[in-house]
Scaffold this active site. Structure first.
Site, short mmCIF file in Angstrom:
data_model
loop_
_atom_site.label_atom_id
_atom_site.label_comp_id
_atom_site.label_asym_id
_atom_site.label_seq_id
_atom_site.Cartn_x
_atom_site.Cartn_y
_atom_site.Cartn_z
N LYS A 1 8.37 -4.59 14.62
CA LYS A 1 8.78 -3.30 14.05
C LYS A 1 9.74 -2.59 15.02
CE LYS A 1 7.82 -1.50 10.72
NZ LYS A 1 8.48 -1.57 9.38
N ASP B 1 -13.66 -7.75 20.06
CA ASP B 1 -12.51 -6.84 20.12
C ASP B 1 -11.23 -7.58 19.74
OD1 ASP B 1 -11.21 -4.47 20.48
OD2 ASP B 1 -11.63 -4.28 22.62
N THR C 1 3.63 -11.06 -1.46
CA THR C 1 2.77 -11.86 -0.59
C THR C 1 1.33 -11.46 -0.86
OG1 THR C 1 2.73 -10.19 1.14
CG2 THR C 1 4.53 -11.83 1.23
N LYS D 1 -7.67 -3.82 6.16
CA LYS D 1 -7.48 -2.69 7.08
C LYS D 1 -8.82 -1.98 7.34
CE LYS D 1 -2.88 -2.96 6.90
NZ LYS D 1 -1.96 -3.21 7.97
N TYR E 1 3.10 -7.80 15.94
CA TYR E 1 3.47 -6.88 14.84
C TYR E 1 4.34 -5.74 15.34
CZ TYR E 1 3.08 -2.71 12.01
OH TYR E 1 3.39 -1.55 11.34
N SER E 2 3.84 -4.99 16.34
CA SER E 2 4.57 -3.78 16.73
C SER E 2 5.90 -4.12 17.41
CB SER E 2 3.71 -2.88 17.62
OG SER E 2 3.16 -3.57 18.71
N ARG F 1 -7.26 6.63 16.47
CA ARG F 1 -6.11 6.56 15.58
C ARG F 1 -5.86 7.96 15.01
NH1 ARG F 1 -5.77 2.71 18.19
NH2 ARG F 1 -5.42 0.54 17.61
N PHE G 1 0.82 -1.23 0.00
CA PHE G 1 0.00 0.00 0.00
C PHE G 1 0.86 1.28 0.00
CE2 PHE G 1 -2.14 2.84 3.37
CZ PHE G 1 -2.70 3.68 2.43
N THR H 1 6.63 2.58 12.37
CA THR H 1 5.27 2.86 12.83
C THR H 1 5.26 3.51 14.21
OG1 THR H 1 3.23 1.79 13.55
CG2 THR H 1 5.21 0.47 13.66
N ASP H 2 4.22 4.27 14.49
CA ASP H 2 4.06 4.85 15.83
C ASP H 2 3.70 3.78 16.87
OD1 ASP H 2 1.45 4.33 15.03
OD2 ASP H 2 0.70 6.35 15.44
N GLU H 3 3.34 2.58 16.39
CA GLU H 3 2.94 1.53 17.34
C GLU H 3 4.10 1.04 18.21
OE1 GLU H 3 0.50 -1.59 15.97
OE2 GLU H 3 -0.63 -0.33 14.61
O1 DAU Z 1 -0.36 3.31 13.63
C1 DAU Z 1 0.24 2.81 12.47
C2 DAU Z 1 -0.30 1.44 12.19
O2 DAU Z 1 -1.62 1.58 11.71
C3 DAU Z 1 0.54 0.65 11.20
O3 DAU Z 1 1.81 0.41 11.77
C4 DAU Z 1 -0.12 -0.69 10.86
O4 DAU Z 1 0.63 -1.36 9.89
C5 DAU Z 1 -1.51 -0.41 10.36
O5 DAU Z 1 -2.16 -1.65 10.11
C6 DAU Z 1 -2.29 0.40 11.38
O6 DAU Z 1 -2.53 -0.39 12.56
P1 DAU Z 1 -3.98 -0.45 13.24
O7 DAU Z 1 -4.06 -1.74 13.98
O8 DAU Z 1 -4.27 0.81 13.96
O9 DAU Z 1 -4.88 -0.46 11.89
P2 DAU Z 1 -6.21 -1.25 11.50
O10 DAU Z 1 -6.63 -0.70 10.17
O11 DAU Z 1 -6.06 -2.72 11.61
O12 DAU Z 1 -7.26 -0.80 12.61
C7 DAU Z 1 -7.51 0.56 12.88
C8 DAU Z 1 -8.46 0.62 14.08
O13 DAU Z 1 -9.74 0.08 13.69
C9 DAU Z 1 -8.03 -0.23 15.24
O14 DAU Z 1 -8.44 0.42 16.45
C10 DAU Z 1 -8.79 -1.54 15.08
C11 DAU Z 1 -10.09 -1.07 14.49
N1 DAU Z 1 -10.80 -1.98 13.55
C12 DAU Z 1 -10.09 -2.59 12.57
C13 DAU Z 1 -10.72 -3.42 11.65
C14 DAU Z 1 -9.96 -4.11 10.55
C15 DAU Z 1 -12.17 -2.14 13.67
O15 DAU Z 1 -12.82 -1.55 14.57
N2 DAU Z 1 -12.80 -2.92 12.75
C16 DAU Z 1 -12.15 -3.58 11.74
O16 DAU Z 1 -12.80 -4.26 10.94
#
Ligand code: DAU
Length: 316
Positions: A136, A254, A36, A171, A132-133, A196, A11, A105-107
């Site tokens: 990283k 969750d 991948t 995502k 993951y974090s 976020r 991405f 990443t900020d994580e």
């Molecule tokens: O902060 C940077 C990071 O952001 C990157 O290092 C990661 O590679 C990237 O995946 C992202 O991590 P998150 O875990 O924050 O991203 P994600 O899109 O998986 O989820 C964003 C938020 O939304 C998180 O609080 C989980 C929530 N979520 C996620 C999914 C997939 C939901 O509520 N519903 C969902 O279906």
């Protein structure tokens, strides 16, 4: 300048490659990507036949396993790609004395309370939560050690959550947009209170170029665009774009160890390197992203059903 981009079919990497080829005629790009499930050659179609080269003056290292949920199901590819992959690359740039930019990443900083007045800075201690974090964070520490011990010319950026075109449907934002395009409902983890700090992928990649061109070797820069939003706020905005009620979502299981809040203080990047985001309106950036997914169903459709099947098996 010749640039080798690892993870250039993912991405953020693919957006970096396309933008670089389109805006920097003096830069030649070669992509190294394991292709991948998360890499897609079609993301590079608009620039496929442009200048490819065999050796590099600069390596920009995007390649990573990046999805927290996947790291909970199976951490092993995360250790291999993020830790061993970065180690392998560091040895290569050391051997050939090539400048490296490591994208992170900020994580790595863990998470913040919702009411914490502070934000992450370059001096926040590392405290990663997920497989993951933590991988990283490990890769960042390797880079720092190779700078200090071997004089490798490297910089590091730690960015917040990206959104924009070509993001995998696993995502958060692309999952909800494609659910809505299919007439379904957004799926929100837990109570949806998690926050976020959203940044458009082009603003992130502009920051990467600013660091490459003007950053100090050995330095870390945090990248963020003051875009804090709760997951419920994001889902509500998306529902409104589709003309639906803001409450028309499902709460689902969750995520284990779910980080509560990320927030970036990008003062160093802004003041020392003069970077500023161009996407200052989340409403506008997200509307354009919805348009991109609406116009590019052929790109995301193949991954959608199997991604949803995996989530459904985990109650999400
Ligand atoms: O902060 C940077 C990071 O952001 C990157 O290092 C990661 O590679 C990237 O995946 C992202 O991590 P998150 O875990 O924050 O991203 P994600 O899109 O998986 O989820 C964003 C938020 O939304 C998180 O609080 C989980 C929530 N979520 C996620 C999914 C997939 C939901 O509520 N519903 C969902 O279906």
């Amino acid at each position: 300048m010749r640039v080798l981009v690892t993870g250039g079919a993912g991405f953020i990497g693919a957006n970096f490659v396309r933008r670089t080829v389109e805006t920097r005629p003096d830069v030649d790009v070669v992509v190294l990507d394991a292709l991948t499930y998360a890499g897609d050659e079609r993301s590079l179609d608009p620039v496929r036949d442009d200048r490819l080269v065999g050796s590099a003056d600069l390596v920009v290292h995007f390649a990573a396993e990046s999805h927290n949920d996947n790291s909970l199901a199976d951490p092993s590819p995360f250790v291999r790609t993020n830790v061993l992959g970065t180690f392998t690359l560091l040895e290569a740039v050391r051997r050939h004395d090539v400048r490296l930019h490591h994208v992170s990443t900020d994580e790595v900083y863990g998470d913040l309370a919702l009411d914490d007045p502070g934000r992450f800075t370059e001096s926040t201690p590392y405290d990663p939560s997920s497989p993951y974090s933590s991988t990283k964070a490990s890769s960042d520490l390797l880079v720092r050690a190779w700078v200090r011990s071997f004089g490798v010319r490297a910089t590091i950026s730690n960015c917040s959550n990206n959104y924009g075109p070509y993001q995998h449907v696993e995502k958060f934002i692309p999952r909800q947009i494609t659910n809505l395009l299919d007439g379904g409902r957004p799926k929100v983890y837990g109570a949806g209170q998690n926050v976020r700090d959203w940044i458009h992928v082009d603003d992130h990649n502009d920051a990467v170029w600013a660091i490459v061109e003007r950053g100090a070797v050995g330095q870390t820069y945090l990248v963020g665009a003051d875009g804090e939003r709760s997951n419920l706020d994001v889902v509500g905005d998306l529902l409104e774009i589709f003309g639906r009620d803001r409450a028309d979502y499902d709460l689902v299981a969750d995520r284990a160890g779910h980080d509560l809040r990320y927030a970036i203080d990008a003062t160093r990047l802004r003041t020392e390197l003069g970077w500023a985001p161009r996407y200052t309106s989340f409403a506008e950036g997200i509307a354009r992203t919805v348009d991109w997914y609406r116009d590019n169903e052929a790109w995301w459709r193949p991954a959608k059903a199997r991604t949803e099947a995996r989530y459904a098996a985990g109650g999400q």
